[in-house]
Scaffold this active site. Structure first.
Site: not given
Ligand SMILES: [Zn+2]
Length: 1078
Positions: A157, A159, A552
């Site tokens: 993941h 970001d 996000h």
């Protein structure tokens, strides 16, 4: 019908998107232009398109009737996994809510998430090893017939900005992950990996050589690497506007299409803090079939796990067909990391994260470390892991199991790849050697998993249940509701929308300009001096800045301070760059003699009416110096509708005159003071407002001149302050102070549609009356929320309110009332905010709502949040409505069993409450949290200042508050009587005739009439040239959004646009939509 009760003002409809060639676009968009030149009378082109759409709509509506007939003729039968008592049928569900699955011939009950909320106790009992769940039991023979088929999906993941900036993450981690991926996947064809963030992937692509690029393509072809979702980022689904959600998806998909020639088929959203069906709608439209979500309220997860409904078909609330359905897999446990994905027991699962082997940088907080898999321990380890897999499998309907393997920024070092892949391969090999275990385990991608799932479902003759609704507000534990981030960093949430609006306007004008240029030259080329390549680069950077911010941790306001500045700088520079494109496009379009066009970046032909000086500054109006010589003002209307707008500029004279440059007709205007301080009017600057009639997508020219003294309408002012009468400094305006009995009388303003009353003490709104006679109490209040005294306090993500109280100030506020022919307003100057309610004296719809603006500054406060509350006597019960991504409305219920912070929902642009006779709507220009804590009330959080971290990894509070602006429209509607809005009330806008004495600048009027009322031109997006990278092609994506309207309130006077005739948009246009991407 349920439909009309539930759907409201703006309901998401259908996108119609098409790739159009230059010529076709010109035909459609420019009937007006052709007519003016006396060429082919192509004026009917738009109606030609309309006819075509009508014809296609007929086809589909026939289809729908057929399906409805079939549906009605079938008896409702239950799917095999449904247990009688838990059917969860919405009390007001009718046959038309059920979904017809032709292939299996039974009607599936549609789950409504709102009903799940009514059902759940939210009691949070301790579930044992799976703390938020329950003990999972199995016999052991469940897989004898159908073996457990497991896909372990490696992921990392990444970001695009959070604790570090996008670039720092790329340099420090992401590029190493991707470089190692090439080596490690190539070593063994059984290894797999998924990747989601195209912002990172495309940056890395620019850094690698052709040989590596070939390896990427080979891995994709072999199915070892899968690009999932394909968005520029893994977007936030609460604060993002659907324009930006779609734009970042297009940007990512176009990049993939161009460089890799593949198309994503599965969505992967494991970290966004709650999930919206608007996103699923866009994914479905982009060609995705399946998706995975993770951050859902723990109680909802538990309920779904018990029901074995963690996999479902996610349907749009308005859709009566299965057309919008997408297969959704909800992860059952707390997180997407390894401890929370192999099974219910994190202490065991953590032992199978081989990155945490002893001696490494990370370990297991449950204090039982992983062991390398050896011949000695493989049996014990394999059986321990299998037990977790089996328990997890019991939560799903099918024996196919999805387990992810990864975490934030994983697989950076080569050793981590080796540890994970080799140890897991040993376990998988063990399973293979022991058929009596009935398990087939391997590395997989999402597509591998969903393909297997589909195969099993088809074989069993079953389909998944269908679900409608959204997954807000997210809670990960206890009373920790993630409703703080709906408002955190409101300054940047506003800047996000400023860029979005600028980008949309620029895209449209640039596309129109290049199309017009090609037609003007007649040889398909652009005008030589027009910097099309540079401008396209600016557009691309603008798209990517907006896209990056939808991450996000971007628009959510949950990044570290320096990262926020990095995002802000990108947004700010993009706005400046896009303005250059806007200016030079408008310049060319407006010139009567095109040969006069000359591009000089240092001396732009047009200047903007405001200046933004820094990423953290609010726009300041540019002063326009007036004389007897007319100054030209160019107004661009980026909407597809004829629009009446009040245009506001700042001039150096209290006497000014505005005329339409074509007709010479003077415009209704008003001069107001520019207040340097609440009681000090500027002696040099004056605000000039005038009413402009703007045809759709037009550039209109006005002339402003200095006028004779006293000829302009000046605003008149009244000042109020209890106890301490203010000293007013102004030379040019008439000022009065109320005396005697007038002092305590409520302040009142009115136009022909509405009258308002406000408190003479605070200036805050109290009551509204409509022309129809409907009167409603609508009080504006301000209040503070503190944070809880408990250990866990509010932060960037969480809202954990403590004391709350109405805002009060030691000094009574100064209240300034202004009255004029264009608008009147009441301004209340409090210490922490300036609040203004304005009423425009306009005919038609623009005069029906109140404009509310707040300028907030809470930098002096500690652990406080400021809210604006509207208290009405609308009998709305415990229900209200808020929008999702500005795309659709969602009903909300305020439930006594939930804590206060659970009742705050994201509001991207609208919320309303209503009863049988009236509706109060609050529309907003920025995203924020909204709640209706008591009947008749609506409240929004304006800003939050929180000194501490909320223990979700950010490691800081949010104290970078700024002077922050917010803007709203407040609308009261009379619902008595209802009305039909679908009348053929077409009133095409007429093209003015021009005399032979044309000025140098000619207005640009691309549309002959407004588009139908329910069709929104979302974008006109020039695509990149397939041959010449970085250059605009002749192809443009036309994105239309068809909206659903509620008929309970009649537009009076009727809108000046027609309505699309049929309920559904046809399938052919839907195909065109798919065509855009591939
Ligand atoms: Zn994340």
């Amino acid at each position: 019908m349920k439909r009309s009760r539930v759907l409201a003002v703006l309901v998401g409809g259908v996108f119609i998107v098409a790739v159009m060639s230059l010529n076709r676009m010109l035909e459609l968009m420019q009937g007006a232009g052709l007519k003016q030149r006396g060429e082919t009378p192509a004026g009917q082109d738009l109606s030609h398109l309309q006819q075509k759409i009508d014809r296609l709509e007929h086809l589909l509506s026939d289809n729908n009737r057929l399906v409805a007939t079939l549906r009605d003729s079938l008896l409702q039968r239950k799917a095999p996994w449904e247990t009688g008592a838990r059917a969860n049928v919405s009390s007001d569900s009718h046959a038309n809510d059920a979904n017809l699955h032709m292939s299996v011939v039974y009607v599936v009950v549609v789950y409504q998430l709102l009903d799940v909320y009514d059902l759940l106790p939210f009691d949070n009992p301790d579930g044992g090893a799976w703390k938020q769940g329950f003990e999972i039991r199995y016999q052991g023979n469940e897989w004898d017939e159908q073996p457990l088929e497991l896909f372990l999906v490696p992921h990392s993941h990444n970001d695009p900005g959070w604790l570090k900036t996008f670039d720092s993450y790329y340099q420090d981690q992401t590029k190493h992950i991707l470089n190692n991926m090439l080596i490690k996947l190539s070593e063994d064809s059984r290894r797999k990996m998924i990747w989601a963030e195209i912002s990172f992937f495309s940056k890395w692509w620019n850094d690698i050589d052709d040989q590596k690029r070939e390896i990427v393509k080979r891995l994709l072809r072999a199915g070892q690497l899968e690009l999932v979702t394909g968005g520029w980022v893994m977007a936030d689904e609460a604060n993002s506007h659907y324009f930006a959600l779609l734009d970042q998806l297009i940007e990512g998909h176009q990049w993939i299409q161009r460089h890799l020639g593949v198309k994503p088929s599965s969505g992967w959203a494991v970290d966004p803090f709650g999930h919206s069906p608007s996103m699923t709608y866009l994914l479905k439209g982009a060609g995705l079939r399946d998706m995975v979500i993770q951050r859902v309220h723990y109680a909802v997860k538990k309920h779904f796990a018990k029901q074995q409904t963690l996999e479902f078909l996610w349907r749009q609330s308005w859709d009566s067909s299965s057309r919008s359905d997408i297969t959704c897999h909800m992860m059952p446990f707390y997180s997407y990391d390894v401890p929370h994905t192999c099974g219910p027991n994190p202490a065991i699962c953590c032992q199978f994260d081989f990155h945490r082997l002893p001696g490494g940088r990370v370990s297991c907080p449950w204090r039982i470390p992983p062991q390398p898999i050896t011949e000695q321990n493989v049996q014990e380890r394999a059986l321990l892991l299998l037990d977790q897999y089996r328990q997890k499998s019991r939560l799903f309907h099918s024996p196919v199991l999805l387990v992810s393997l990864g975490d934030d920024f994983r697989f950076v070092e080569s050793s981590e790849w080796d540890a994970q892949f080799s140890n897991y391969q040993k376990l998988f090999d063990y399973f293979d050697q022991h058929p009596e275990l009935h398990v087939k385990a391997r590395f997989g991608t999402l597509s591998d998993y969903f393909k297997a799932l589909r195969r099993r479902l088809t074989a069993a003759g079953t389909t998944l249940p269908t679900l409608r609704g959204d997954f807000f507000t997210y809670s990960d534990r206890d009373d920790h509701y993630w409703s703080g981030y709906f408002t955190s960093r409101p300054f940047y949430k506003r800047l996000d929308r400023t860029l979005e609006a600028t980008l949309r306007a620029t895209e449209i004008l640039f596309s129109l300009t290049t199309a017009e240029m090609r037609r003007y030259r007649g040889d398909g080329h652009l005008v030589a001096d027009f910097p099309a390549h540079q401008h396209f680069q600016r557009l691309t950077t603008g798209r990517r800045s907006l896209a990056l911010f939808q991450h996000h941790d971007g628009v959510t306001g949950t990044a570290r301070d320096p990262v926020v500045v990095d995002y802000g700088t990108r947004l700010f520079h993009s706005i400046l760059n896009l303005r250059q494109v806007l200016q030079s496009s408008a310049h060319w379009l407006l010139l009567l003699d095109k040969s006069q066009y000359h591009y000089d970046q240092s001396k732009p032909f047009l200047k903007m009416d405001d200046v933004i000086s820094a990423q953290d500054a609010l726009p300041q109006k540019t002063l326009l110096t007036l004389s007897d010589e007319p100054r030209s003002l160019i107004i661009f209307n980026p909407t597809e509708q004829l629009r009446t707008s009040v245009i506001s500029i700042v001039v150096d004279s209290p006497d000014a005159r505005v005329v339409d440059a074509q007709t010479g007709q003077p415009m209704t205007a008003q001069i107001s003071a520019v207040w340097e301080e609440p009681t000090l009017a500027s002696a040099e600057d004056f605000q000039l407002d005038f009413v402009a009639q703007l045809p759709p997508l037009s550039l209109v020219v006005y002339h402003v001149t200095k006028a004779s003294v006293g000829s302009a309408n000046r605003a008149r002012y009244t000042f109020h302050r209890r106890g301490n009468p203010p000293t007013i400094q102004t030379e040019h305006f008439q000022v009065s102070r109320p005396e005697g009995p007038d002092t305590d009388a409520p302040l009142s303003l009115s136009n022909k549609h509405v009258q308002i009353w406000s408190s003479s003490e605070t200036g805050l709104l109290q009551k509204l009356r409509l022309q129809s006679g409907l009167v409603r109490q609508v009080q504006v209040q301000f209040l503070w929320y503190g944070t809880t005294r408990n250990r866990d306090k509010s932060g960037a993500y969480l809202f954990l309110p403590g004391e709350e109280g109405l805002y009060s100030s030691s000094e009574p506020p100064l209240v300034r009332v202004s009255r004029g022919p264009v608008f009147s307003d009441i301004t209340s100057c409090f210490r922490h905010f300036t609040h203004r309610v304005r009423l425009y004296h306009l005919e038609g719809h623009a005069g029906k709502s109140l404009e509310i603006s707040n300028m907030v500054d809470i930098r002096s406060e500690v652990n406080r949040e400021l809210a604006m509350r509207i208290v009405s006597n609308v009998a709305s019960g415990n229900r209200f409505y808020s929008d999702l991504n500005s795309f659709q409305m969602q009903q909300r219920r305020t439930l006594a069993k939930l804590p206060l912070q659970a009742h705050f929902y994201p509001m991207t642009s609208a919320s309303f409450l209503q009863d049988e006779t009236s509706r109060v709507s609050l529309l907003s220009a920025q995203s924020q949290a909204v709640a209706s804590l008591r009947p008749g009330e609506l409240e929004v959080i304006l800003d939050r200042r929180l000194q501490q971290d909320d223990n979700l990894g950010l490691g800081q509070g949010i104290t970078d508050n700024k002077l922050t602006a917010s803007l709203y429209q407040l609308l009261l509607e009379d619902r008595r009587g209802g009305a039909q809005v679908r009348g053929p009330n077409t009133a095409p806008w007429e093209i003015p005739r021009y005399d032979s004495q044309l000025p140098k600048l000619r207005p640009f009027l691309p549309l002959q009439s407004s588009l139908p009322c329910d069709v929104h031109l979302l974008n006109l997006r020039t695509l990149e040239d397939t041959q010449e990278a970085g250059s605009p092609s002749q192809e443009v994506a036309l994105l239309l959004h068809r909206k659903g309207f509620d008929c309970s309130s009649a537009p009076e006077p009727p809108l000046q646009c027609s309505w699309s005739a049929h309920e559904e948009v046809d399938t052919l246009i839907y195909l065109l939509y798919v065509f855009l991407y591939y």
